[in-house]
Design a protein around this motif. Structure first.
Motif, short mmCIF file in Angstrom:
data_model
loop_
_atom_site.label_atom_id
_atom_site.label_comp_id
_atom_site.label_asym_id
_atom_site.label_seq_id
_atom_site.Cartn_x
_atom_site.Cartn_y
_atom_site.Cartn_z
N THR A 38 3.19 -2.33 9.02
CA THR A 38 3.47 -1.35 8.57
C THR A 38 4.53 -0.76 8.42
OG1 THR A 38 1.16 -0.07 9.23
CG2 THR A 38 2.62 1.61 9.25
N VAL A 39 5.41 -0.59 7.82
CA VAL A 39 7.03 -0.17 7.89
C VAL A 39 6.61 1.13 7.51
CG1 VAL A 39 8.70 -0.41 6.61
CG2 VAL A 39 7.61 -2.69 6.14
N THR A 40 7.19 1.90 8.89
CA THR A 40 6.81 3.24 8.43
C THR A 40 8.67 3.80 9.10
OG1 THR A 40 6.80 5.36 10.24
CG2 THR A 40 7.21 3.54 11.29
N PHE A 41 8.88 5.60 8.09
CA PHE A 41 10.17 5.41 7.93
C PHE A 41 10.70 6.65 9.00
CE2 PHE A 41 8.18 4.54 3.35
CZ PHE A 41 8.80 3.12 3.63
N GLY A 42 12.24 6.63 9.38
CA GLY A 42 12.58 7.49 10.28
C GLY A 42 12.09 7.59 11.42
N ASP B 235 1.04 -1.30 0.32
CA ASP B 235 0.31 -0.42 -0.24
C ASP B 235 0.93 0.86 0.14
OD1 ASP B 235 -2.10 1.96 0.49
OD2 ASP B 235 -2.10 1.61 2.51
N GLY B 236 1.12 1.55 -1.23
CA GLY B 236 1.52 3.02 -0.78
C GLY B 236 0.77 4.37 -1.95
N ILE B 237 -0.29 4.44 -1.66
CA ILE B 237 -1.35 5.14 -2.25
C ILE B 237 -1.14 6.66 -1.76
CG2 ILE B 237 -3.84 6.20 -2.74
CD1 ILE B 237 -4.28 2.98 -2.26
N LEU B 238 -1.07 6.82 0.00
CA LEU B 238 -1.36 7.74 0.47
C LEU B 238 -0.13 8.15 1.87
CD1 LEU B 238 -4.69 9.11 1.01
CD2 LEU B 238 -3.41 9.35 -0.43
N ALA C 138 1.63 -1.90 4.26
CA ALA C 138 1.88 -0.21 4.97
C ALA C 138 2.86 0.42 4.35
CB ALA C 138 0.76 0.31 5.47
N CYS C 139 3.23 1.19 3.18
CA CYS C 139 4.20 2.43 3.30
C CYS C 139 4.07 2.85 3.40
CB CYS C 139 5.27 2.29 1.70
SG CYS C 139 5.81 2.86 1.69
N ASP C 140 4.43 2.93 5.32
CA ASP C 140 4.75 4.68 5.81
C ASP C 140 3.76 4.68 7.17
OD1 ASP C 140 6.37 6.08 7.43
OD2 ASP C 140 6.51 8.13 5.86
N LEU C 141 2.51 4.37 6.80
CA LEU C 141 0.68 4.05 7.59
C LEU C 141 0.01 4.36 6.36
CD1 LEU C 141 -0.55 8.00 7.83
CD2 LEU C 141 1.35 7.82 6.19
N PRO C 142 -0.69 3.03 6.76
CA PRO C 142 -1.59 3.17 6.22
C PRO C 142 -2.79 4.64 5.18
CG PRO C 142 -2.16 1.90 8.37
CD PRO C 142 -1.70 3.05 8.13
N GLU D 248 7.05 -1.70 11.91
CA GLU D 248 8.42 -1.99 12.44
C GLU D 248 9.03 -0.72 11.61
OE1 GLU D 248 10.03 -4.66 10.00
OE2 GLU D 248 8.82 -6.51 10.56
N CYS D 249 9.86 -0.26 12.03
CA CYS D 249 10.60 1.54 11.45
C CYS D 249 11.80 1.35 10.91
CB CYS D 249 10.58 2.48 13.21
SG CYS D 249 11.17 4.20 12.59
N VAL D 250 11.99 1.96 9.90
CA VAL D 250 13.20 1.60 9.27
C VAL D 250 13.77 2.76 9.73
CG1 VAL D 250 14.33 1.93 7.06
CG2 VAL D 250 12.31 0.33 7.02
#
Length: 502
Positions: free
Chosen positions: A188-192, A128-131, A164-168, A211-213
């Motif tokens: 959800t793989v969230t960044f930063g 999921d990389g929509i928003l 989910a990419c960063d957040l749903p 998970e946080c990257v």
């Protein structure tokens, strides 16, 4: 301690790096982290990546780019992949890399939404990389039609794993509110840094595991919006008896709970308090409830006296009070005593402003709605459930008390901050008497608190610890089947033993 930050704060932390030209590097770090997490999920579900089917929901901006780059790496390991473009201005370089690895591309329209849903449901993985964090409002058509997609954790039988990419998509990164249609994820793989929207309200439920990257933002981040206690934090808040302690020095908890109509609430709160390790329980209530308490817990000291005449270190008041005027008065007196006090259930209707942070209110969404309305801030339950973070903060500021709002992610707000979120619970805890048990746990932590009077953050931490203990006990109990509140004390003891032995 896990710290989460509003999406606006994370974007501000990224800006100096973007200004320095590090944008492409940040994207590759994020995409690689997303790929690693997605690959791990495929391996756990299928045993291999080769031959898997992946769908990428790619919107405009960096989130779509991250998802496309991650899918490109999965293509290189033998996964087939289709990118569904939900916007016209998708990240061009990422899309070119995806196509270069053999990925298929189609554009989402109103007419083909059903086809896309079928494609997602027949896949092994949906990215999921929509928003992203800059998204405003919920999903809009035609992407809103994808909100019915259920991740594997919510559907029995075959279903795709949704990452989910960063957040749903459709969730507010700042508050966790869902102002419209949104997607749910298994992971959800969230960044930063984790976003506050992943730890509150609909966002906490939608996120699944988190998970946080690390992409190098930590030195640029300031005060967190929400914090979450971990096992070591909770262990540090527990008071262990020392040689020479006696029942009084270990802490005495006063409980004014139960009524002729609802006697069980008193039994449950007392049992949970004793299981949490309080030195003594002094119970105040009507004779039929006292008799029941002593049948179940003969160690409790029961009386029908007033709060002012009872020597304790903390109070629990309100569970099961119903229309019992004596119990309701005891709750009012407990709030005015200056001692730490848990005010629950029927007693919340007696709450006024100008309380101190040592008073901890424990409403569910309906009770918080009534409380805010009584204090002149009219709202409705749907609004509270849609954005609990904003409402629990408002309640804490209006009352001056610490407010624990029960929910999928339980939120605890001190007046003026901080805010904690605990999400260790199981849906099996949605059962009668569960809240009474939580009150007993929290009351015991307050009565045994060796740190003594503290600031707003101290009482909020204790309340968050109680929510975590309660949630973990429920999850442990659920391993044996549906949860019964009366059986939670045994699980509470096992949870505490695990903290103390670690």
């Amino acid at each position: 301690m896990i710290s989460a930050y509003p999406g606006t704060a994370v974007r501000a932390a990224e800006q100096p790096l973007l200004d320095a030209g590090a944008g492409p590097e940040l994207m590759q770090k994020a995409a690689y982290g997303l790929y690693r997490a997605a690959a791990g999920l495929l391996l756990r579900r299928r045993g291999r990546i080769y031959g898997s089917k992946t769908v990428v929901l790619a919107g405009a901006g960096n989130n779509g780019g991250d998802a496309l780059y991650a899918a490109s790496r999965l293509l290189a390991r033998g996964s087939s992949s289709t990118a569904v473009l939900t916007a016209e201005d998708v990240h061009s370089a990422a899309l070119a890399a995806f196509r270069g690895r053999g990925g298929k591309v189609l554009t989402l329209t109103e007419e083909n939404t059903g086809t896309v849903l079928a494609l997602c449901r027949s896949s092994d993985l949906v990215l999921d990389g929509i928003l992203g964090t800059g998204g405003k409002g919920g999903l809009r058509a035609p992407a809103a039609g994808l909100a019915v997609l259920e991740p594997a954790r919510l559907r029995r039988g075959q279903a795709p794993a949704v990452v989910a990419c960063d957040l749903p998509s459709g969730i507010s990164a700042d508050t966790g509110a869902a102002p419209g249609a949104f997607l749910r994820a298994d992971l959800t793989v969230t960044f930063g840094a984790p976003k506050t929207g992943l730890m509150a309200g609909p966002g906490a439920e939608a996120a699944g595991q988190i998970e946080c990257v690390d992409i190098g933002l930590s030195t640029h981040l300031e005060a967190p919006g929400i914090q979450r206690l971990e096992a070591a934090d909770i262990a540090g808040l527990l008071t262990v008896p020392a040689p020479g302690d006696h029942k009084y020095s270990r802490g005495v908890l006063g409980i004014a709970a139960g009524s002729a109509a609802y006697p069980g609430a008193a039994v449950l709160a007392t049992g949970a308090a004793l299981a949490t390790g309080v030195g003594m329980v002094r119970f105040l209530g009507p004779e039929p409830v006292r008799r029941l308490i002593n049948l179940q817990h003969p160690e409790a000291v029961c009386a029908e006296s007033a709060v002012a005449q009872t020597h304790v270190q903390a109070w629990v008041a309100g569970p099961g009070a119903g229309q019992d005027e004596d119990q309701r008065q005891r709750a009012v007196d407990a709030m005015a005593s200056g001692l730490p006090a848990v005010i629950d259930a029927d007693a919340i209707s007696a709450v006024v402003s100008s309380l101190g942070p040592q008073v901890i209110l424990t409403p569910h969404a309906g009770e918080l709605t009534a409380l805010l309305t009584n204090l002149g801030k009219s709202t409705d339950r749907a609004a509270v459930e849609a954005d609990p973070l904003s409402h629990v903060r408002r309640a804490a500021d209006l009352t001056g008390a610490t407010v624990l709002l029960k929910g999928w992610a339980t939120l605890v707000a001190a007046p003026g901050g901080p805010v904690y979120s605990q999400a260790e619970a199981t849906p099996w805890l949605a059962t009668a008497g569960s809240g009474d048990t939580l009150s007993g746990i929290l009351g015991a932590l307050l009565a045994t608190d060796s740190a003594g009077p503290g600031g707003p953050g101290h009482y909020a931490r204790l309340a968050a610890a109680a929510a975590s203990i309660h949630g973990r006990a429920g999850a442990l109990s659920a391993l044996e089947g549906p949860v019964e509140a009366s059986r939670l004390p045994a699980a509470i003891r096992r949870v505490l033993a695990g903290f103390l032995q670690s």
